[in-house]
Write a protein that holds these residues in place. Sequence first.
Motif, PDB file in Angstrom:
ATOM      1  N   UNK A 166       0.864  -1.182   0.000  1.00 26.29           N
ATOM      2  CA  UNK A 166       0.000   0.000   0.000  1.00 26.29           C
ATOM      3  C   UNK A 166       0.901   1.232   0.000  1.00 26.29           C
ATOM      4  N   UNK A 167       0.841   2.012  -1.075  1.00 27.31           N
ATOM      5  CA  UNK A 167       1.736   3.145  -1.261  1.00 27.31           C
ATOM      6  C   UNK A 167       0.989   4.469  -1.163  1.00 27.31           C
ATOM      7  N   UNK A 168       1.727   5.501  -0.802  1.00 20.52           N
ATOM      8  CA  UNK A 168       1.156   6.859  -0.797  1.00 20.52           C
ATOM      9  C   UNK A 168       0.871   7.273  -2.242  1.00 20.52           C
ATOM     10  N   UNK A 169      -0.356   7.695  -2.532  1.00 23.44           N
ATOM     11  CA  UNK A 169      -0.696   8.042  -3.920  1.00 23.44           C
ATOM     12  C   UNK A 169      -0.061   9.345  -4.382  1.00 23.44           C
ATOM     13  N   UNK A 170       0.318  10.194  -3.444  1.00 20.21           N
ATOM     14  CA  UNK A 170       0.953  11.471  -3.746  1.00 20.21           C
ATOM     15  C   UNK A 170       1.645  11.956  -2.479  1.00 20.21           C
ATOM     16  N   UNK A 171       2.462  12.988  -2.613  1.00 23.63           N
ATOM     17  CA  UNK A 171       3.142  13.559  -1.450  1.00 23.63           C
ATOM     18  C   UNK A 171       2.135  14.322  -0.595  1.00 23.63           C
ATOM     19  N   UNK A 172       2.080  13.980   0.686  1.00 24.50           N
ATOM     20  CA  UNK A 172       1.098  14.610   1.562  1.00 24.50           C
ATOM     21  C   UNK A 172       1.313  14.219   3.011  1.00 24.50           C
ATOM     22  N   UNK A 173       0.217  14.191   3.754  1.00 19.03           N
ATOM     23  CA  UNK A 173       0.244  13.909   5.188  1.00 19.03           C
ATOM     24  C   UNK A 173      -0.824  12.874   5.506  1.00 19.03           C
ATOM     25  N   UNK A 174      -0.487  11.926   6.380  1.00 17.03           N
ATOM     26  CA  UNK A 174      -1.477  10.945   6.830  1.00 17.03           C
ATOM     27  C   UNK A 174      -2.445  11.643   7.782  1.00 17.03           C
ATOM     28  N   UNK A 175      -3.733  11.658   7.441  1.00 17.17           N
ATOM     29  CA  UNK A 175      -4.723  12.351   8.275  1.00 17.17           C
ATOM     30  C   UNK A 175      -5.716  11.391   8.937  1.00 17.17           C
ATOM     31  N   UNK A 176      -5.815  10.175   8.427  1.00 16.32           N
ATOM     32  CA  UNK A 176      -6.667   9.165   9.050  1.00 16.32           C
ATOM     33  C   UNK A 176      -5.966   7.819   8.947  1.00 16.32           C
ATOM     34  N   UNK A 177      -6.066   7.016  10.011  1.00 17.02           N
ATOM     35  CA  UNK A 177      -5.463   5.690  10.000  1.00 17.02           C
ATOM     36  C   UNK A 177      -6.214   4.784  10.986  1.00 17.02           C
ATOM     37  N   UNK A 178      -7.242   4.084  10.507  1.00 11.76           N
ATOM     38  CA  UNK A 178      -7.963   3.159  11.387  1.00 11.76           C
ATOM     39  C   UNK A 178      -7.013   2.104  11.964  1.00 11.76           C
ATOM     40  N   UNK A 179      -7.239   1.735  13.193  1.00 14.00           N
ATOM     41  CA  UNK A 179      -6.331   0.798  13.853  1.00 14.00           C
ATOM     42  C   UNK A 179      -6.558  -0.626  13.356  1.00 14.00           C
ATOM     43  N   UNK A 180      -5.438  -1.291  13.008  1.00 11.93           N
ATOM     44  CA  UNK A 180      -5.435  -2.720  12.685  1.00 11.93           C
ATOM     45  C   UNK A 180      -4.300  -3.361  13.464  1.00 11.93           C
ATOM     46  N   UNK A 181      -4.559  -4.495  14.051  1.00  6.17           N
ATOM     47  CA  UNK A 181      -3.540  -5.170  14.855  1.00  6.17           C
ATOM     48  C   UNK A 181      -2.453  -5.737  13.961  1.00  6.17           C
ATOM     49  N   UNK A 182      -1.218  -5.439  14.315  1.00  5.64           N
ATOM     50  CA  UNK A 182      -0.064  -5.932  13.563  1.00  5.64           C
ATOM     51  C   UNK A 182      -0.063  -7.453  13.557  1.00  5.64           C
ATOM     52  N   UNK A 183       0.131  -8.039  12.355  1.00  5.77           N
ATOM     53  CA  UNK A 183       0.226  -9.495  12.233  1.00  5.77           C
ATOM     54  C   UNK A 183      -1.095 -10.207  12.086  1.00  5.77           C
ATOM     55  N   UNK A 184      -2.196  -9.459  12.087  1.00  5.99           N
ATOM     56  CA  UNK A 184      -3.523 -10.059  11.937  1.00  5.99           C
ATOM     57  C   UNK A 184      -3.970  -9.929  10.483  1.00  5.99           C
ATOM     58  N   UNK A 185      -4.616 -10.954   9.980  1.00  5.37           N
ATOM     59  CA  UNK A 185      -5.066 -10.948   8.590  1.00  5.37           C
ATOM     60  C   UNK A 185      -6.275 -10.027   8.431  1.00  5.37           C
TER      61      UNK A 185
END
Length: 352
Positions: A166-185
Amino acid sequence: MKKLKNGIIPLLLMIVLLSCNNEESDIQTEIKIPVSVVSIKPQSISKFIETTGTVYSSKEGTMKSELAGIYRLQVNPVTGKPFALGDAVKAGQVLIRLQDNEFENNLQLESKKLKLELSENNLKKQESLYDKGGVTQTDLKNASIEYVNAKYTYEDAGIQKEKMAVKAPFTGVIVEMPYHTEGVRIEQGQELLKVMEYNNLLMDVKLPEKHLPEITLNQLVQITNYNIAKDTINGRISQISPVINADTKTFQSVLQIDNQKRLLRPGMFIKAAILSEKRDSTIVIPKETIISKQDGKVVFTVENGIATEKKITTGLENLDVIEVLSGLKINDRLVVSGFETLRNKSKVSVIQ
């Protein structure tokens, strides 16, 4: 009696003389009204169309998982920590990886790469033989088809593998990031993050139709906000609709705002002043110095201690000042305080 008369007569004479002296003093002394003045110098004046609205980012994108896989949040090389809200990202930077070994094995990427190399070598061989008359045109075309199919198969496998990153589509700032547990499918279609670019912001404005002739593309706009009262941000008109809304009698324009310092944030309510007209080297005076009368507007000027009433005509104006088209000239001494009690030809005393 004689003594009394002799005493009263001199006293009466003194009273008469004193009275005459006082009257003479009142005649000679005339009250001068204290005033403050400024010398008129050429200035510039601008007329603005003011409006308000909410700004939004010029670019924003919500990234979702295109495939299912094990969630692996990548480390931000700038902070040395996993990517988080507020982090600046560059276009194409990998932010999250989805891991699925079974899926990658089924892609057979290396095998398809080898098949592409073999088909490419075979095509070159067939082309060489065809030039020498060793193979038919059909043999050459079949080799070409084999190469093209191998190329598309390999590229398609590469595209599928790229979906795991999953790549950044353009240069910018992360403004939202829903929590997902590391290592979980996580499953396909899950929201992973949202990126915004707000070095340039946009604002939609609806202006009354009377302003349509005054609005042009790239017209200067000054932006202010109560959070940045000491700073003025520049913008410009980037789009203008030629259509008037029949219900509201307004037309839509889009403002593009230079936000390189990031003083503004998407979602902020702002005030925009669109520069509709500007004049340089003209006479400009404070609006509060003007007295409105039935026959027009007047101001007072001072020369040789005498206040003179001047009838004026005005032009451009903004919140504080107004342009004078006639009635005043450069270097006139304009009364800016104390004019309320003046009459034409009043004597004045100029104070600092």
